[in-house]
Design a protein around this motif. Structure first.
Motif, PDB file in Angstrom:
ATOM      1  N   TYR A 134       4.770  -4.470  -7.544  1.00 44.23           N
ATOM      2  CA  TYR A 134       3.316  -4.467  -7.398  1.00 44.23           C
ATOM      3  C   TYR A 134       2.773  -3.096  -7.808  1.00 44.23           C
ATOM      4  CZ  TYR A 134      -1.269  -4.358  -5.109  1.00 44.23           C
ATOM      5  OH  TYR A 134      -2.606  -4.208  -4.861  1.00 44.23           O
ATOM      6  N   ALA A 135       3.405  -2.026  -7.309  1.00 47.09           N
ATOM      7  CA  ALA A 135       2.950  -0.673  -7.611  1.00 47.09           C
ATOM      8  C   ALA A 135       3.025  -0.383  -9.109  1.00 47.09           C
ATOM      9  CB  ALA A 135       3.782   0.346  -6.831  1.00 47.09           C
ATOM     10  N   ASP A 136       4.079  -0.876  -9.759  1.00 46.81           N
ATOM     11  CA  ASP A 136       4.199  -0.693 -11.209  1.00 46.81           C
ATOM     12  C   ASP A 136       3.020  -1.337 -11.939  1.00 46.81           C
ATOM     13  OD1 ASP A 136       6.580   0.675 -10.966  1.00 46.81           O
ATOM     14  OD2 ASP A 136       7.851  -1.057 -11.454  1.00 46.81           O
ATOM     15  N   GLU A 141       9.342  -7.332  -5.020  1.00 47.66           N
ATOM     16  CA  GLU A 141       9.523  -6.026  -4.403  1.00 47.66           C
ATOM     17  C   GLU A 141       8.225  -5.222  -4.516  1.00 47.66           C
ATOM     18  OE1 GLU A 141      12.875  -4.144  -6.175  1.00 47.66           O
ATOM     19  OE2 GLU A 141      14.224  -5.837  -5.760  1.00 47.66           O
ATOM     20  N   PRO A 142       7.823  -4.550  -3.425  1.00 43.89           N
ATOM     21  CA  PRO A 142       6.577  -3.779  -3.468  1.00 43.89           C
ATOM     22  C   PRO A 142       6.477  -2.820  -4.647  1.00 43.89           C
ATOM     23  CG  PRO A 142       7.306  -3.968  -1.206  1.00 43.89           C
ATOM     24  CD  PRO A 142       8.397  -4.575  -2.053  1.00 43.89           C
ATOM     25  N   GLY A 185       0.806  -1.210   0.000  1.00 42.24           N
ATOM     26  CA  GLY A 185       0.000   0.000   0.000  1.00 42.24           C
ATOM     27  C   GLY A 185       0.842   1.264   0.000  1.00 42.24           C
ATOM     28  N   ALA A 186       1.883   1.284   0.822  1.00 39.71           N
ATOM     29  CA  ALA A 186       2.751   2.459   0.900  1.00 39.71           C
ATOM     30  C   ALA A 186       3.462   2.695  -0.423  1.00 39.71           C
ATOM     31  CB  ALA A 186       3.763   2.288   2.029  1.00 39.71           C
ATOM     32  N   GLU A 187       3.945   1.624  -1.036  1.00 39.18           N
ATOM     33  CA  GLU A 187       4.667   1.765  -2.297  1.00 39.18           C
ATOM     34  C   GLU A 187       3.719   2.184  -3.424  1.00 39.18           C
ATOM     35  OE1 GLU A 187       8.266   2.060  -4.056  1.00 39.18           O
ATOM     36  OE2 GLU A 187       7.940   1.380  -1.995  1.00 39.18           O
ATOM     37  N   THR A 188       2.492   1.684  -3.386  1.00 41.09           N
ATOM     38  CA  THR A 188       1.507   2.080  -4.392  1.00 41.09           C
ATOM     39  C   THR A 188       1.128   3.544  -4.244  1.00 41.09           C
ATOM     40  OG1 THR A 188       0.621  -0.161  -4.528  1.00 41.09           O
ATOM     41  CG2 THR A 188      -0.813   1.622  -5.270  1.00 41.09           C
TER      42      THR A 188
END
Length: 253
Positions: free
Chosen positions: A224-226, A220-221, A18-21
């Protein structure tokens, strides 16, 4: 949809995926509301990315309504919702101490599945009132499933059931919300370097990473965000659950 200039809501934004997104959306130009029951963690994320932090228990109807109102008042109505709030405790259905307490199963379902649906329904109700963009789109919702939805391991009955529900929810929600120009998708991550896993000894992390066919490491988070950003930007991507797991297929244990 180009995320630039649009309001976005990310649940579970205090840490991990969530933070990385939230950070990726902010970098792409979105006005990001970081929602989490851990308000201090959400504030840290918001401070780092230039967003706002709002305390939210996704399982609470009144709490979610209030959180979305606060986000709407501060950032405007959101066109992007990313559901990352979740828990992943491991416990056997029947263990040495007897059957799993029903309340523990219900808690996982409530946070991971009911909480996801709660945020989806409320955000979609706001999105459907917005003026459509040039491509006739009004909003995008991305939820977090898991590879455990398909290959749950021993001790993951509650977690797998909750994430299987998120996966199954995606297509009917996409079909229903299509009339409003709202897309719905989900991501099914494999073994990712979230706080739950990075708290393990390094040897345990290395062993888990080695079980992935390629690349042989934890996800790596940011990856996911990508993928979240790819979904947001890809207008024809709708109703799909996308695995991101390095070709991992979970063993029974």
């Amino acid at each position: 949809m180009d995320p630039k200039g649009h309001a976005a809501i990310v649940t579970g934004a205090a840490s991990g995926l969530g933070a990385e997104t939230a950070a990726a959306l902010a970098k792409a130009g979105s006005k990001v509301a970081c929602l989490d029951i851990n308000i201090e963690g959400a504030r840290q994320t918001a401070s780092r990315i230039g967003g706002i932090a709002i305390k939210c228990d996704v399982t609470s109807e009144s709490g979610a309504v209030a959180a979305l109102k606060e986000a709407r008042d501060k950032n405007g109505p959101a066109r992007i919702l990313v559901n990352c709030a979740g828990v992943g405790p491991a416990k056997r259905m029947v263990g040495r101490d007897g059957p799993m307490p029903l309340a523990e199963f219900e808690k996982v379902i409530s946070i991971n599945l009911v909480g996801t649906f709660n945020m989806m329904r409320l955000a979609a109700a706001d999105m459907q009132t917005l003026e459509p963009l040039a491509d006739h789109e009004r909003g995008v919702i991305v939820s977090t499933a898991s590879v455990a939805a398909f290959e749950g391991q021993i001790g993951q009955t509650a977690y797998s059931a909750s994430k299987g529900g998120v996966a199954a929810l995606t297509l009917p929600a996409a079909r229903e919300l299509s009339q409003f120009g709202i897309r719905v998708a989900a991501i099914a991550p494999g073994i990712f370097a979230t706080p739950m896993l990075t708290a393990l000894p390094q040897a345990a992390q290395d062993s888990l990473g080695a079980s992935v066919p390629f690349p042989k490491r934890l996800g790596e988070p940011r990856e996911y965000a990508d993928l979240v950003l790819f979904i947001v930007r890809s207008n024809y991507l709708n109703g799909e659950v996308i695995r991101i797991d390095g070709a991992l297929r979970m063993a029974p244990r």
